[in-house]
Design a protein around this motif. Sequence first.
Motif, PDB file in Angstrom:
ATOM      1  N   GLN A   1       0.870  -1.113  -0.323  1.00 43.08           N
ATOM      2  CA  GLN A   1       0.045   0.078   0.015  1.00 43.08           C
ATOM      3  C   GLN A   1       0.884   1.477  -0.297  1.00 43.08           C
ATOM      4  OE1 GLN A   1      -3.335   0.703  -0.358  1.00 43.08           O
ATOM      5  NE2 GLN A   1      -3.444  -1.666  -0.728  1.00 43.08           N
ATOM      6  N   ILE A   2      -0.060   2.062  -0.846  1.00 47.28           N
ATOM      7  CA  ILE A   2       1.329   3.210  -0.453  1.00 47.28           C
ATOM      8  C   ILE A   2       0.589   4.617   0.263  1.00 47.28           C
ATOM      9  CG2 ILE A   2       2.556   3.807  -2.639  1.00 47.28           C
ATOM     10  CD1 ILE A   2       0.919   5.396  -4.210  1.00 47.28           C
ATOM     11  N   ASP A   3       1.203   4.615   1.152  1.00 45.61           N
ATOM     12  CA  ASP A   3       0.797   5.853   2.070  1.00 45.61           C
ATOM     13  C   ASP A   3       1.232   7.058   2.058  1.00 45.61           C
ATOM     14  OD1 ASP A   3       0.218   7.464   4.483  1.00 45.61           O
ATOM     15  OD2 ASP A   3       1.681   6.044   5.373  1.00 45.61           O
ATOM     16  N   LEU A   4       0.112   7.458   1.570  1.00 46.29           N
ATOM     17  CA  LEU A   4       1.237   9.085   1.060  1.00 46.29           C
ATOM     18  C   LEU A   4       1.498  10.681   2.124  1.00 46.29           C
ATOM     19  CD1 LEU A   4      -2.108   9.711  -2.433  1.00 46.29           C
ATOM     20  CD2 LEU A   4       0.586   8.702  -1.763  1.00 46.29           C
ATOM     21  N   GLY A   5       1.221   9.213   3.779  1.00 46.09           N
ATOM     22  CA  GLY A   5       0.765  10.781   4.757  1.00 46.09           C
ATOM     23  C   GLY A   5       2.301  10.645   5.064  1.00 46.09           C
ATOM     24  N   SER A   6       2.649   9.341   4.273  1.00 49.90           N
ATOM     25  CA  SER A   6       4.828   9.298   4.614  1.00 49.90           C
ATOM     26  C   SER A   6       5.445  10.119   4.597  1.00 49.90           C
ATOM     27  CB  SER A   6       4.729   8.081   5.151  1.00 49.90           C
ATOM     28  OG  SER A   6       5.038   7.525   3.174  1.00 49.90           O
TER      29      SER A   6
END
Length: 156
Positions: free
Chosen positions: A36-41
């Motif tokens: 999953q890509i965590d755009l928050g990071s």
Amino acid sequence: MASYFEEHNCEPGEPAERARENVLLELARTLFNGQQIDLGSVDFTDWDQRLPPPAARRAVLSLPTVRVTPDQADKGLKCPVCLLEFEEDEGARKMPCEHLFHSGCILPWLGKTNSCPLCRHELPTDDQEYEEYKKDKVRRQQREHRLEYLHGAMYT
Ligand SMILES: [Zn+2]
Ligand SMILES: [Zn+2]
């Protein structure tokens, strides 16, 4: 007297551009690896926007599939996402910017955001708000260019 920028041979903006491309490619690879890509990071502080919305379905569907030529295969042309070399005669998806990807590599990405992970060339989106924002940005840039021009005309 030479200016500060000449002496230090600064090229403002250029390394940042490159870092930005890498962020996209990294994200595309992460996605390809099934994570999953965590755009928050992701550090988007130098972006004037969040990651753009997904590419419009019709734009994705109309991306042509091309055959990899013997010449391209000989040169070791790679898919930028998975870094595997294309085989001669293999089918590849061609973006409008001419970059080639495996369908399996680029399609999940375009389902997240609309730009080429290599060069940020944008496909149209179905997102009305974003399309407006894009038009607005072009207008804003044109205005800035005009101001710079006026400034230059007054002070040189
Ligand atoms: Zn690939
Ligand atoms: Zn591209």
